[in-house]
Scaffold this motif. Structure first.
Motif, PDB file in Angstrom:
ATOM      1  N   TYR A  45      40.892  64.898  54.126  1.00  0.00           N
ATOM      2  CA  TYR A  45      41.779  65.955  54.617  1.00  0.00           C
ATOM      3  C   TYR A  45      41.715  67.199  53.732  1.00  0.00           C
ATOM      4  O   TYR A  45      41.533  68.327  54.218  1.00  0.00           O
ATOM      5  CB  TYR A  45      43.201  65.388  54.680  1.00  0.00           C
ATOM      6  N   TYR A  85      41.333  71.955  58.496  1.00  0.00           N
ATOM      7  CA  TYR A  85      42.344  70.974  58.076  1.00  0.00           C
ATOM      8  C   TYR A  85      42.587  69.948  59.183  1.00  0.00           C
ATOM      9  O   TYR A  85      42.763  68.745  58.916  1.00  0.00           O
ATOM     10  CB  TYR A  85      43.651  71.674  57.707  1.00  0.00           C
ATOM     11  N   GLY A  88      39.875  67.480  59.185  1.00  0.00           N
ATOM     12  CA  GLY A  88      40.022  66.614  58.022  1.00  0.00           C
ATOM     13  C   GLY A  88      41.037  65.514  58.265  1.00  0.00           C
ATOM     14  O   GLY A  88      40.837  64.359  57.869  1.00  0.00           O
ATOM     15  N   VAL A  89      42.142  65.860  58.928  1.00  0.00           N
ATOM     16  CA  VAL A  89      43.162  64.864  59.272  1.00  0.00           C
ATOM     17  C   VAL A  89      42.601  63.839  60.248  1.00  0.00           C
ATOM     18  O   VAL A  89      42.842  62.629  60.124  1.00  0.00           O
ATOM     19  CB  VAL A  89      44.410  65.553  59.870  1.00  0.00           C
ATOM     20  N   GLY A 225      46.316  65.815  63.739  1.00  0.00           N
ATOM     21  CA  GLY A 225      45.443  66.903  63.303  1.00  0.00           C
ATOM     22  C   GLY A 225      45.841  68.228  63.919  1.00  0.00           C
ATOM     23  O   GLY A 225      45.896  69.265  63.232  1.00  0.00           O
ATOM     24  N   TYR A 228      48.921  69.744  62.268  1.00  0.00           N
ATOM     25  CA  TYR A 228      48.589  70.460  61.035  1.00  0.00           C
ATOM     26  C   TYR A 228      47.931  71.808  61.338  1.00  0.00           C
ATOM     27  O   TYR A 228      48.171  72.803  60.647  1.00  0.00           O
ATOM     28  CB  TYR A 228      47.673  69.609  60.151  1.00  0.00           C
TER      29      TYR A 228
END
Length: 358
Positions: A45, A85, A88-89, A225, A228
């Motif tokens: 993440y 990001y 990444g999640v 995701g 975020y």
């Protein structure tokens, strides 16, 4: 409908050394495997987001649009960082959640202790691992970007902007630590952080609800995701941290490289701690008003949890009676219904064939 169990080892035999490690990791080293999974999740993440952030900040200072195709006033840069990001999640949950439960955030771990009876001793290990992973990841990215970061620092010194920009969201240290401009109203920053983290926490808790018909397990990484991403796209200009592991790990790394001047002052406490009560409140609101213990589990979650239960039982990782409600005898009604429906379908097909022949 019941299905026979097929293990990975049945279709893909492993070498002897892997078999020995499997036995060890399911007993004495199981706690280590869970901790490493949490660390890997945080790494995925944070690593994804830091790369995009570094490209934007360094590209802006150096004046090179080729660094990630960013320029200082490019409005798409924020969306690129948010998307990074978000992915990444997705990577973190998809790759690591099956092993550790997929917390990757001290706030989620603490909320799990309160609402899910998550063991405190295990939570302590998770939180330490999460923050340590954030710290290590930031160090790795710093080494990868060091040459360009030093060029950016040199430009700030030459322009006389080092003191005003170095430790800000637009400076090299801002790639790793989170900062607000001097004189910023911290009350509004706190409100921005709290509400945004509440939204993220609400989405996380919804994906953890096995009775939520709209969120099968495979959709969870994408929903979290995107939560975020929305946070970054809409509210990062005011300043958000969203994750204690990312904030504290990155801030400690910045202090390691640049000293206490990179600590962030009073804002550091807002960034590090606000997401914890916000996530707890989000979990409470979901449990009180959106969730219900009287709803039935979705078929997707039943299969998912049965596989989890089987794994824990086979490796003696849980006490007797773990997830007792998933035992076949409790699912007789559903399984009988499925068998009856299958039988009726076959009878209808036979009748149709008979009619066609007549």
């Amino acid at each position: 409908m019941s299905h026979s169990k097929v293990y990975l080892s049945d279709i893909a035999p492993r070498p002897r050394w892997m078999t020995s490690w499997e036995r060890l990791k399911h007993k004495e080293a199981h706690w280590l495997v869970e901790v490493i999974a949490e660390m890997m999740g945080v790494f995925l993440y944070v690593y994804a987001g830091l790369g995009a952030t570094a490209a934007f900040i360094v590209g802006s200072l150096v004046g090179t649009s080729g660094l990630g195709y960013f320029v200082h006033d490019d409005p798409t840069a924020l969306y690129t960082i948010g998307f990074a990001y978000a992915m990444g999640v997705v990577f973190a949950i998809s790759l690591c959640a099956a092993t550790s439960g997929g917390h990757f955030n001290p706030a989620v771990t603490i909320a799990s202790v309160i609402f899910r009876d998550f063991p405190i001793h295990k939570a302590t290990r998770y939180i330490i691992a999460q923050i340590l992973a954030g710290y290590i990841t930031c160090l790795i990215v710093y080494v990868q970007w060091k040459d360009l970061l030093l060029v950016a620092e040199k430009i700030l010194v030459e322009k006389g902007l080092y003191n005003s920009m170095m430790f800000s969201s637009a400076g090299p240290a801002g790639v790793f630590g989170l900062y607000v401009a001097p004189g910023t109203n911290l009350a509004r920053v706190f409100l921005n952080e709290f509400v945004t983290d509440f939204l993220i926490g609400l989405v996380i808790w919804a994906t953890l609800d096995p009775t939520n018909q709209m969120v099968p397990p495979a959709a969870a990484p994408w929903l979290v995701g995107m939560a975020y991403a929305v946070a970054v796209w809409g509210y990062s200009p005011t300043a958000i941290a969203a994750n204690t592991a990312r904030d504290v790990g990155g801030r400690l790394m910045a202090v390691t490289i640049w000293g206490t001047q990179a600590s962030g002052g009073t804002y550091a406490a807002v960034a590090a701690l606000t997401n914890i009560p916000a996530t707890i409140l989000a979990a409470l609101v979901y449990e009180l008003f959106l969730g219900s213990a009287t709803r039935t589990l979705t078929p997707h979650h039943i299969h998912f949890l049965r596989a989890h239960k089987q794994y824990y039982e086979d490796n003696k990782l849980a006490p007797y009676g773990y997830l007792e409600g998933l035992n076949p005898r409790r699912g007789d009604r559903t399984e009988s219904f499925e068998l009856d429906m299958g039988q009726k379908t076959r009878e209808i097909q036979i009748d149709n064939i008979s009619e066609d022949r007549v």
